[in-house]
Motif scaffolding. Structure first.
Motif, PDB file in Angstrom:
ATOM      1  N   ASP A   1      -7.736  -4.075   3.570  1.00 10.18           N
ATOM      2  CA  ASP A   1      -8.748  -5.081   3.236  1.00 10.18           C
ATOM      3  C   ASP A   1      -9.843  -5.075   4.301  1.00 10.18           C
ATOM      4  O   ASP A   1     -10.492  -6.081   4.544  1.00 10.18           O
ATOM      5  CB  ASP A   1      -8.123  -6.469   3.075  1.00 10.18           C
ATOM      6  CG  ASP A   1      -7.687  -7.073   4.406  1.00 10.18           C
ATOM      7  OD1 ASP A   1      -7.599  -6.325   5.408  1.00 10.18           O
ATOM      8  OD2 ASP A   1      -7.450  -8.288   4.443  1.00 10.18           O
TER       9      ASP A   1
ATOM     10  N   ALA B   1     -13.651  -2.723   1.714  1.00 13.89           N
ATOM     11  CA  ALA B   1     -14.504  -3.586   0.894  1.00 13.89           C
ATOM     12  C   ALA B   1     -15.808  -2.879   0.545  1.00 13.89           C
ATOM     13  O   ALA B   1     -16.318  -3.010  -0.573  1.00 13.89           O
ATOM     14  CB  ALA B   1     -14.778  -4.895   1.638  1.00 13.89           C
TER      15      ALA B   1
ATOM     16  N   GLN C   1      -8.043 -14.710  -3.448  1.00  6.69           N
ATOM     17  CA  GLN C   1      -8.740 -13.839  -2.502  1.00  6.69           C
ATOM     18  C   GLN C   1      -8.625 -14.370  -1.078  1.00  6.69           C
ATOM     19  O   GLN C   1      -8.474 -15.576  -0.879  1.00  6.69           O
ATOM     20  CB  GLN C   1     -10.221 -13.684  -2.883  1.00  6.69           C
ATOM     21  CG  GLN C   1     -10.489 -12.533  -3.845  1.00  6.69           C
ATOM     22  CD  GLN C   1     -10.128 -12.875  -5.281  1.00  6.69           C
ATOM     23  OE1 GLN C   1      -9.785 -13.999  -5.591  1.00  6.69           O
ATOM     24  NE2 GLN C   1     -10.202 -11.895  -6.187  1.00  6.69           N
TER      25      GLN C   1
ATOM     26  N   THR D   1     -10.909  -9.280  -1.423  1.00  2.00           N
ATOM     27  CA  THR D   1      -9.687  -8.895  -0.713  1.00  2.00           C
ATOM     28  C   THR D   1      -8.580  -9.882  -1.061  1.00  2.00           C
ATOM     29  O   THR D   1      -8.846 -11.045  -1.364  1.00  2.00           O
ATOM     30  CB  THR D   1      -9.927  -8.932   0.809  1.00  2.00           C
ATOM     31  OG1 THR D   1     -10.322 -10.256   1.164  1.00  2.00           O
ATOM     32  CG2 THR D   1     -11.026  -7.962   1.218  1.00  2.00           C
ATOM     33  N   TYR D   2      -7.336  -9.397  -1.032  1.00  2.00           N
ATOM     34  CA  TYR D   2      -6.219 -10.292  -1.349  1.00  2.00           C
ATOM     35  C   TYR D   2      -4.941  -9.742  -0.730  1.00  2.00           C
ATOM     36  O   TYR D   2      -4.941  -8.679  -0.106  1.00  2.00           O
ATOM     37  CB  TYR D   2      -6.075 -10.471  -2.863  1.00  2.00           C
ATOM     38  CG  TYR D   2      -5.882  -9.190  -3.632  1.00  2.00           C
ATOM     39  CD1 TYR D   2      -6.970  -8.433  -4.043  1.00  2.00           C
ATOM     40  CD2 TYR D   2      -4.599  -8.724  -3.948  1.00  2.00           C
ATOM     41  CE1 TYR D   2      -6.800  -7.243  -4.731  1.00  2.00           C
ATOM     42  CE2 TYR D   2      -4.427  -7.540  -4.649  1.00  2.00           C
ATOM     43  CZ  TYR D   2      -5.527  -6.802  -5.033  1.00  2.00           C
ATOM     44  OH  TYR D   2      -5.355  -5.629  -5.706  1.00  2.00           O
ATOM     45  N   THR D   3      -3.868 -10.479  -0.905  1.00  2.00           N
ATOM     46  CA  THR D   3      -2.591 -10.107  -0.318  1.00  2.00           C
ATOM     47  C   THR D   3      -1.550 -10.005  -1.418  1.00  2.00           C
ATOM     48  O   THR D   3      -1.415 -10.919  -2.229  1.00  2.00           O
ATOM     49  CB  THR D   3      -2.146 -11.174   0.705  1.00  2.00           C
ATOM     50  OG1 THR D   3      -3.168 -11.287   1.699  1.00  2.00           O
ATOM     51  CG2 THR D   3      -0.833 -10.785   1.357  1.00  2.00           C
TER      52      THR D   3
ATOM     53  N   LYS E   1      -2.117  -5.917   2.386  1.00  2.00           N
ATOM     54  CA  LYS E   1      -3.509  -6.223   2.096  1.00  2.00           C
ATOM     55  C   LYS E   1      -4.036  -5.320   0.981  1.00  2.00           C
ATOM     56  O   LYS E   1      -3.575  -4.188   0.817  1.00  2.00           O
ATOM     57  CB  LYS E   1      -4.372  -6.002   3.343  1.00  2.00           C
ATOM     58  CG  LYS E   1      -3.926  -6.787   4.550  1.00  2.00           C
ATOM     59  CD  LYS E   1      -3.978  -8.269   4.263  1.00  2.00           C
ATOM     60  CE  LYS E   1      -3.585  -9.095   5.491  1.00  2.00           C
ATOM     61  NZ  LYS E   1      -3.423 -10.516   5.104  1.00  2.00           N
TER      62      LYS E   1
ATOM     63  N   THR F   1      -7.804  -4.649  -1.763  1.00  2.00           N
ATOM     64  CA  THR F   1      -9.181  -4.987  -2.122  1.00  2.00           C
ATOM     65  C   THR F   1      -9.439  -4.428  -3.518  1.00  2.00           C
ATOM     66  O   THR F   1      -8.959  -3.331  -3.828  1.00  2.00           O
ATOM     67  CB  THR F   1     -10.185  -4.354  -1.131  1.00  2.00           C
ATOM     68  OG1 THR F   1      -9.727  -4.598   0.203  1.00  2.00           O
ATOM     69  CG2 THR F   1     -11.574  -4.933  -1.305  1.00  2.00           C
TER      70      THR F   1
END
Lengths: 366, 366
Positions: B132, B137, B262, B283-285, B295, B297
């Protein structure tokens, strides 16, 4: 636990998913070149609407739920043909006939069967609405064969059937009591000579009628002393002649399984590799809002079955080391390369399944 | 009655459906050229599995039903990102990171919202699993912009947001009582100065922080006297610099709607034409089976929103009169023509929406 999928549902992963998408695109392109344009009905409809569009069609084993908005029962489509028929009959009802439509979509069944263990699959097809003539059937079979061929399938063969054969004979030269027609069809479908003899011995020759196209036609001509099958047999021969020698053909005149709504003609498609059919089609009757009936002809293919047989494309991937200028990558993509830009210094071409690496100049094969 | 569809479900007809399919193919091709390969998860999963894959993700308004096979609750996916995350975490869990996956599929919601009246639509996207970072990104935003451009969209603009901005400030230099963080985010999202002042007056500058990218960044820099936002703002500026001047950019740092899962970065995509966003990402987990977090994206686009803006392709269809030899049609299709073979003598080029007619030699424009 959360990694598991319900029985009958599957992930398609790379590179299979890419191959399946390519097969689908090639099938639709083959249909497009013959004037078939896309229709894309929704996955979900009123259950009643899905059930009532095709003559002799039903809504077997569909996933249903109550719509909180309309308070009516909705269903996930178990088949796309009825939906395309609905579009042709309603929103495209004013369009001059024939209407040519293609489609590709996900279909779902509540339960799997032993023969078809998947509960979700992709159905791809083309429908010619307004005609069920020999010319229409010839076009549909040709498009199906060209679509399979474009998808990379080899050893294409077609097994024809005559879905309304028993009904036609029973209503004419070989009478059978109405309540016995169903059981007779069932025994014929099962190739059960004893069962057929017990119901209607006149039909015994049909138990052995299946086989290579020319000899099966010949046997049916001998059976058809009253000529009620003549137009069907002439039609089959015309279709076979149009297809030529490139496609192996058989005829199983009493096969009914999977042809519940087809009328005079049905066919199953096979290719080298998978043991089961990869598609089917035929003529059928759709029902308009005012009850009027309309003839149609179409076919459907099952992408997953074909993909398994398609030649594998080589994966060519070009690794771009960290710091490669964006413009260089863009230029390489412009030349048709699939580029994989390293985003961290410790990434490697091997980790990214790359076949080539770029350090300026010409991509180097690894 | 059977012609009607349930509220929120729609047919896509020719030529719109063809255009939508073409847009989808172009978007996926743009991602493919950057190394993203297709993943195609099933439409239906165990409800629990769909709900638990993304950190802070949920399963809102999904169609659910009880599976007669497993006796467990299944759900139709309302979103594809969680499924692709599941694939990356399980079946592709052994694959070196980052993993690049693309997808296109139908998603369904039980109820529509006022802003999004459809209950079924196509979601197309790409996910970069394992990173991420700013580099990740930047790649994802670039692929999204290239995909929109390849689909024919013009006037592309991006509205960035910082989904965890308030959490970050509240846990650091501008403390807010835990139970007040939710209400504060809500008031900021609503740009309600009075509401924000009542909860935490320090946050008032954020109410007016949205705007053109450069000036919004500048205002946030002034607010960030303790430097807790510095890495985020540096990252945003690096992404913006990489995108260059071709894409209009804004920043709405407290926008939360639609960015429920996000982390540090979110963005909405807009193009000339439709009033609403045509895609979003960030972005996220994601959560592995063993609870480990990873992580990622990604972005998603909504094909229908883009198609409406894409330039219309001319329909070129070549009418082949009854009796045209099959080989002639095949040759014309080989040259790229879409042919429509007349199957009955009274069919006409006009009825078949043909632009050209063939009577031997060169196709004649009508």
């Amino acid at each position: 636990m959360t990694a598991l999928l319900p029985e009958g549902f599957h992930d398609r992963l790379p590179p299979f998913a890419d191959a399946a998408a390519a097969v689908e695109a090639r099938v639709l392109e083959a249909a497009r070149l013959h004037g078939y344009e896309r229709a894309d009905p929704p996955l979900i409809e009123f259950a009643q609407a899905l059930a009532s569009r095709l003559k002799a069609g039903g809504l077997h084993d569909a996933v249903r739920f109550v719509d909180p908005v309309s308070q009516r029962t909705l269903a996930l489509r178990p088949d796309l043909t009825a939906q395309v028929a609905r579009i042709a009959a309603t929103r495209m009802g004013h369009h001059p006939r024939p209407v040519r439509l293609s489609y590709a979509g996900t279909v779902v069944k509540l339960r799997a069967s032993q023969l078809a263990p998947a509960r979700e699959w992709r159905q791809i097809g083309a429908e010619l609405i307004g005609l069920d003539s020999v010319a229409a059937a010839t076009e549909i079979v040709r498009v199906a064969v060209e679509a399979l061929s474009a998808a990379g399938a080899t050893g294409i063969s077609i097994d024809f059937t005559l879905p309304d054969l028993v009904d036609t004979l029973a209503a004419g030269p070989l009478p059978v009591a109405a309540e016995q027609v169903g059981p007779l069809r069932e025994r014929l479908d099962a190739k059960d000579a004893g069962g057929v003899a017990a119901i209607a011995p006149d039909y015994l020759p049909l138990v052995e009628a299946a086989g290579p196209f020319a000899s099966a036609i010949e046997r049916l001509r001998r059976l058809d002393v009253h000529g009620v099958l003549a137009s069907r047999l002439d039609g089959l021969e015309a279709i076979a002649a149009a297809l030529g020698d490139g496609v192996a053909m058989t005829l199983d005149p009493t096969e009914r399984h999977g042809f519940e709504y087809q009328s005079w003609l049905g066919f199953s498609l096979f290719v080298a590799g998978p043991p089961r059919e990869v598609g089917r089609g035929g003529t059928y009757t759709l029902i308009h809002e005012d009850g009027r009936e309309e003839k149609a002809t179409g076919f459907s293919l099952y992408a997953d079955a074909i993909v398994a047989t398609a030649p594998k494309a080589e994966r060519r991937r070009l690794f771009l080391p960290v710091g490669t200028p964006h413009a260089d990558g863009a230029a390489l993509r412009g030349q048709g390369w699939v580029t994989v830009q390293a985003l961290e210094a410790d990434d490697t071409p091997q980790a990214q399944l790359c076949t080539h690496v770029w350090t300026g100049g010409v991509p180097q094969r690894l």
